[in-house]
Design a protein around this motif. Structure first.
Motif, PDB file in Angstrom:
ATOM      1  N   ALA A   1       7.713  11.801  52.189  1.00 18.48           N
ATOM      2  CA  ALA A   1       8.048  10.381  52.066  1.00 18.48           C
ATOM      3  C   ALA A   1       7.977   9.922  50.616  1.00 18.48           C
ATOM      4  O   ALA A   1       7.163  10.402  49.832  1.00 18.48           O
ATOM      5  CB  ALA A   1       7.098   9.552  52.910  1.00 18.48           C
TER       6      ALA A   1
ATOM      7  N   ASP B   1       8.683   6.445  55.970  1.00 24.03           N
ATOM      8  CA  ASP B   1       8.153   7.734  56.401  1.00 24.03           C
ATOM      9  C   ASP B   1       9.244   8.796  56.428  1.00 24.03           C
ATOM     10  O   ASP B   1      10.405   8.505  56.737  1.00 24.03           O
ATOM     11  CB  ASP B   1       7.553   7.631  57.806  1.00 24.03           C
ATOM     12  CG  ASP B   1       6.215   6.910  57.813  1.00 24.03           C
ATOM     13  OD1 ASP B   1       5.565   6.870  56.752  1.00 24.03           O
ATOM     14  OD2 ASP B   1       5.836   6.416  58.880  1.00 24.03           O
ATOM     15  N   ASP B   2       8.870  10.026  56.136  1.00 26.66           N
ATOM     16  CA  ASP B   2       9.756  11.180  56.265  1.00 26.66           C
ATOM     17  C   ASP B   2       8.864  12.403  56.449  1.00 26.66           C
ATOM     18  O   ASP B   2       8.400  13.006  55.487  1.00 26.66           O
ATOM     19  CB  ASP B   2      10.657  11.335  55.048  1.00 26.66           C
ATOM     20  CG  ASP B   2      11.823  12.285  55.311  1.00 26.66           C
ATOM     21  OD1 ASP B   2      11.995  12.726  56.472  1.00 26.66           O
ATOM     22  OD2 ASP B   2      12.559  12.578  54.364  1.00 26.66           O
ATOM     23  N   GLU B   3       8.581  12.729  57.706  1.00 20.50           N
ATOM     24  CA  GLU B   3       7.636  13.780  58.048  1.00 20.50           C
ATOM     25  C   GLU B   3       8.327  14.862  58.866  1.00 20.50           C
ATOM     26  O   GLU B   3       9.111  14.564  59.770  1.00 20.50           O
ATOM     27  CB  GLU B   3       6.473  13.186  58.844  1.00 20.50           C
ATOM     28  CG  GLU B   3       5.439  14.185  59.258  1.00 20.50           C
ATOM     29  CD  GLU B   3       4.303  13.523  60.002  1.00 20.50           C
ATOM     30  OE1 GLU B   3       3.159  13.682  59.572  1.00 20.50           O
ATOM     31  OE2 GLU B   3       4.561  12.861  61.032  1.00 20.50           O
TER      32      GLU B   3
ATOM     33  N   ASN C   1      10.596   4.655  62.819  1.00 18.47           N
ATOM     34  CA  ASN C   1      10.088   5.589  63.832  1.00 18.47           C
ATOM     35  C   ASN C   1      11.187   6.354  64.560  1.00 18.47           C
ATOM     36  O   ASN C   1      11.149   6.501  65.775  1.00 18.47           O
ATOM     37  CB  ASN C   1       9.187   4.859  64.825  1.00 18.47           C
ATOM     38  CG  ASN C   1       8.014   4.208  64.152  1.00 18.47           C
ATOM     39  OD1 ASN C   1       7.379   4.795  63.277  1.00 18.47           O
ATOM     40  ND2 ASN C   1       7.722   2.973  64.521  1.00 18.47           N
TER      41      ASN C   1
ATOM     42  N   LYS D   1      10.378  13.151  61.821  1.00 21.30           N
ATOM     43  CA  LYS D   1      10.069  11.764  62.163  1.00 21.30           C
ATOM     44  C   LYS D   1      10.237  10.965  60.882  1.00 21.30           C
ATOM     45  O   LYS D   1       9.622  11.298  59.865  1.00 21.30           O
ATOM     46  CB  LYS D   1       8.649  11.652  62.710  1.00 21.30           C
ATOM     47  CG  LYS D   1       8.471  12.415  64.025  1.00 21.30           C
ATOM     48  CD  LYS D   1       7.044  12.379  64.484  1.00 21.30           C
ATOM     49  CE  LYS D   1       6.872  11.183  65.387  1.00 21.30           C
ATOM     50  NZ  LYS D   1       5.538  11.132  66.019  1.00 21.30           N
ATOM     51  N   TYR D   2      11.071   9.921  60.945  1.00 26.80           N
ATOM     52  CA  TYR D   2      11.424   9.226  59.704  1.00 26.80           C
ATOM     53  C   TYR D   2      11.802   7.774  59.948  1.00 26.80           C
ATOM     54  O   TYR D   2      12.020   7.343  61.081  1.00 26.80           O
ATOM     55  CB  TYR D   2      12.575   9.955  59.013  1.00 26.80           C
ATOM     56  CG  TYR D   2      13.861   9.961  59.814  1.00 26.80           C
ATOM     57  CD1 TYR D   2      14.886   9.075  59.523  1.00 26.80           C
ATOM     58  CD2 TYR D   2      14.053  10.844  60.873  1.00 26.80           C
ATOM     59  CE1 TYR D   2      16.062   9.065  60.249  1.00 26.80           C
ATOM     60  CE2 TYR D   2      15.220  10.847  61.615  1.00 26.80           C
ATOM     61  CZ  TYR D   2      16.219   9.955  61.296  1.00 26.80           C
ATOM     62  OH  TYR D   2      17.386   9.942  62.042  1.00 26.80           O
ATOM     63  N   ASP D   3      11.891   7.026  58.851  1.00 25.99           N
ATOM     64  CA  ASP D   3      12.380   5.654  58.845  1.00 25.99           C
ATOM     65  C   ASP D   3      13.647   5.629  57.998  1.00 25.99           C
ATOM     66  O   ASP D   3      13.660   6.171  56.888  1.00 25.99           O
ATOM     67  CB  ASP D   3      11.360   4.704  58.207  1.00 25.99           C
ATOM     68  CG  ASP D   3      10.021   4.690  58.920  1.00 25.99           C
ATOM     69  OD1 ASP D   3       9.991   4.945  60.139  1.00 25.99           O
ATOM     70  OD2 ASP D   3       9.009   4.424  58.249  1.00 25.99           O
TER      71      ASP D   3
ATOM     72  N   TRP E   1       7.638   3.402  50.943  1.00 29.87           N
ATOM     73  CA  TRP E   1       7.045   2.994  52.212  1.00 29.87           C
ATOM     74  C   TRP E   1       7.771   3.546  53.435  1.00 29.87           C
ATOM     75  O   TRP E   1       7.344   3.343  54.568  1.00 29.87           O
ATOM     76  CB  TRP E   1       6.959   1.474  52.289  1.00 29.87           C
ATOM     77  CG  TRP E   1       8.292   0.784  52.165  1.00 29.87           C
ATOM     78  CD1 TRP E   1       8.913   0.428  51.005  1.00 29.87           C
ATOM     79  CD2 TRP E   1       9.162   0.406  53.223  1.00 29.87           C
ATOM     80  NE1 TRP E   1      10.123  -0.152  51.281  1.00 29.87           N
ATOM     81  CE2 TRP E   1      10.309  -0.178  52.644  1.00 29.87           C
ATOM     82  CE3 TRP E   1       9.094   0.508  54.603  1.00 29.87           C
ATOM     83  CZ2 TRP E   1      11.368  -0.659  53.401  1.00 29.87           C
ATOM     84  CZ3 TRP E   1      10.153   0.024  55.361  1.00 29.87           C
ATOM     85  CH2 TRP E   1      11.272  -0.557  54.753  1.00 29.87           C
TER      86      TRP E   1
ATOM     87  N   SER F   1       4.719  15.754  54.965  1.00 30.51           N
ATOM     88  CA  SER F   1       5.399  14.504  54.633  1.00 30.51           C
ATOM     89  C   SER F   1       6.046  14.616  53.260  1.00 30.51           C
ATOM     90  O   SER F   1       5.405  15.055  52.302  1.00 30.51           O
ATOM     91  CB  SER F   1       4.410  13.348  54.636  1.00 30.51           C
ATOM     92  OG  SER F   1       5.052  12.165  54.193  1.00 30.51           O
TER      93      SER F   1
END
Length: 76
Positions: free
Chosen positions: A11, A16-18, A39, A30-32, A14, A9
């Motif tokens: 990130a 996400d960035d995985e 998601n 997988k990210y926001d 808050w 990750s």
């Protein structure tokens, strides 16, 4: 589907960035994007990952996997 090697990750805050690395050399992110776009996921080729993000990934990579992940990312 190939076996997963590890998840890293990078990130900040808050959102996400995985990045998920697989044995066959593929990478899934997988990210926001923002509070309205959560998601999300995409399959990436190493050339599609910025030098800045590669630096972050290598820095946060488990030591025992660092060389392997560097090969997948084609990291100098």
């Amino acid at each position: 589907m190939e076996n997963e090697i590890c998840r890293i990750s990078i990130a900040t805050g808050w959102l996400d960035d995985e990045y998920i690395f697989y044995e066959n050399g593929t990478v899934k992110r997988k990210y926001d994007n923002d509070s309205q776009h959560l998601n999300l996921s995409e399959w990436l080729k190493p050339a599609q990952i910025s030098k800045q993000n590669k630096d972050k990934l290598i820095k946060k990579c488990p030591e025992e996997l660092k060389e392997y992940i560097m090969q997948i990312l084609d990291y100098p």
